[in-house]
Design a protein around this motif. Structure first.
Motif, PDB file in Angstrom:
ATOM      1  N   LEU A   1       0.822  -1.207   0.000  1.00  0.00           N
ATOM      2  CA  LEU A   1       0.000   0.000   0.000  1.00  0.00           C
ATOM      3  C   LEU A   1       0.858   1.260   0.000  1.00  0.00           C
ATOM      4  N   ASN A   2       1.997   1.217   0.675  1.00  0.00           N
ATOM      5  CA  ASN A   2       2.903   2.368   0.644  1.00  0.00           C
ATOM      6  C   ASN A   2       3.469   2.589  -0.755  1.00  0.00           C
ATOM      7  N   THR A   3       3.684   1.507  -1.496  1.00  0.00           N
ATOM      8  CA  THR A   3       4.196   1.639  -2.864  1.00  0.00           C
ATOM      9  C   THR A   3       3.228   2.427  -3.733  1.00  0.00           C
ATOM     10  N   TRP A   4       1.923   2.199  -3.554  1.00  0.00           N
ATOM     11  CA  TRP A   4       0.947   2.949  -4.353  1.00  0.00           C
ATOM     12  C   TRP A   4       0.896   4.416  -3.956  1.00  0.00           C
ATOM     13  N   ALA A   5       1.359   4.751  -2.752  1.00  0.00           N
ATOM     14  CA  ALA A   5       1.402   6.167  -2.351  1.00  0.00           C
ATOM     15  C   ALA A   5       2.328   6.960  -3.269  1.00  0.00           C
TER      16      ALA A   5
END
Length: 263
Positions: free
Chosen positions: A34-38
């Protein structure tokens, strides 16, 4: 008193993980995804490799998911990541994002769904599992790679054992003088040859117990004791990570090579 909706994306991620019921290790993997999509929502390229796990994602408002450009930013990120990310990993992370977005919408924190049009990527055809030719094998084993990968590749090739079987081996399973694993009830022995025999003592480095192949980092909290090294605190290497490393190291030799071709 009702809890106020989160303003920041990162806080919304933690709220979602809090109610997910996931084990600590799985929560860590979901958080990384989910942090990667940030980074995509901030219109910035995401870090790759080991840096992706350590990088602090950009601080951004959760409301950015309702921005008219959010869907296009995510589509562009998927296109970029297709070049250097295993499609199974990418599809899993797409699924993680869609699940989180659905939960956030159910809470009334966002209105739109910028992930609605994102589709799973096609998986590689299973036909590319023919054994390596002698020339390909020579080029593979001549690569300058870490000792762990070199030992794993030699052991897979020389033993013909399944990847899952080899990664499940522990240090105390080994009979080094006889180049095999010790007899265990219900388990066929694994035999190896000179290449593996030369590398295994270097890999063990005095370890007397714990998983044979270890990750580079300490095991996360909650890792079962059998999957954690009592000497270093590192975790057992997973098939997913071993496959990612194999893909990364063999990219200069050609696309589509898999660990299963070593058998």
């Amino acid at each position: 008193m009702a809890e106020l909706p989160p303003v920041e994306y990162a806080v919304a991620v933690e709220r979602y993980l809090d109610v997910s019921g996931l084990a600590p290790g799985s929560r860590r993997i979901y958080r990384i995804a989910l942090n990667t999509w940030a980074w995509a929502l901030a219109d910035r390229p995401a870090p790759t490799g080991p840096e992706r796990r350590r990088a602090r994602p950009p601080v951004l408002p959760l409301a950015l998911l309702d921005h008219p450009d959010a869907a296009e930013r995510l589509r562009a990120a998927v296109t970029r990541r297709c070049a250097d990310t295993d499609p199974r990993t990418l599809n899993r992370e797409l699924s993680t994002l869609r699940a989180a977005v659905a939960w956030w919408r159910a809470q009334g924190w966002i209105d739109g769904d910028p992930a609605a049009e994102l589709r799973p990527r096609p998986l590689p055809r299973p036909a590319a599992t023919a054994p390596f030719t002698p020339e390909e094998l020579h080029a593979l084993l001549a690569l300058r790679v870490p000792l762990r990968e070199r030992t794993l590749w030699h052991l897979l090739h020389e033993s013909g054992a399944g990847i899952e079987t080899v990664l499940a081996l522990n240090v105390d399973d080994l009979d080094l003088p006889h180049r095999r694993t010790l007899p265990r009830p219900g388990r066929a022995p694994v035999h190896w040859q000179a290449g593996t025999a030369r590398l295994l003592p270097l890999l063990l480095a005095g370890r007397a117990a714990g998983p044979l192949f270890l990750t580079d980092r300490r095991a996360p909290a909650g890792t079962p004791a059998p999957d954690r090294c009592p000497h270093t605190g590192r975790a057992r290497l997973s098939y997913r990570r071993a496959a990612e490393l194999f893909t990364a190291h063999t990219r200069p030799l050609g696309a589509g090579w898999t660990l299963r071709q070593l058998r």
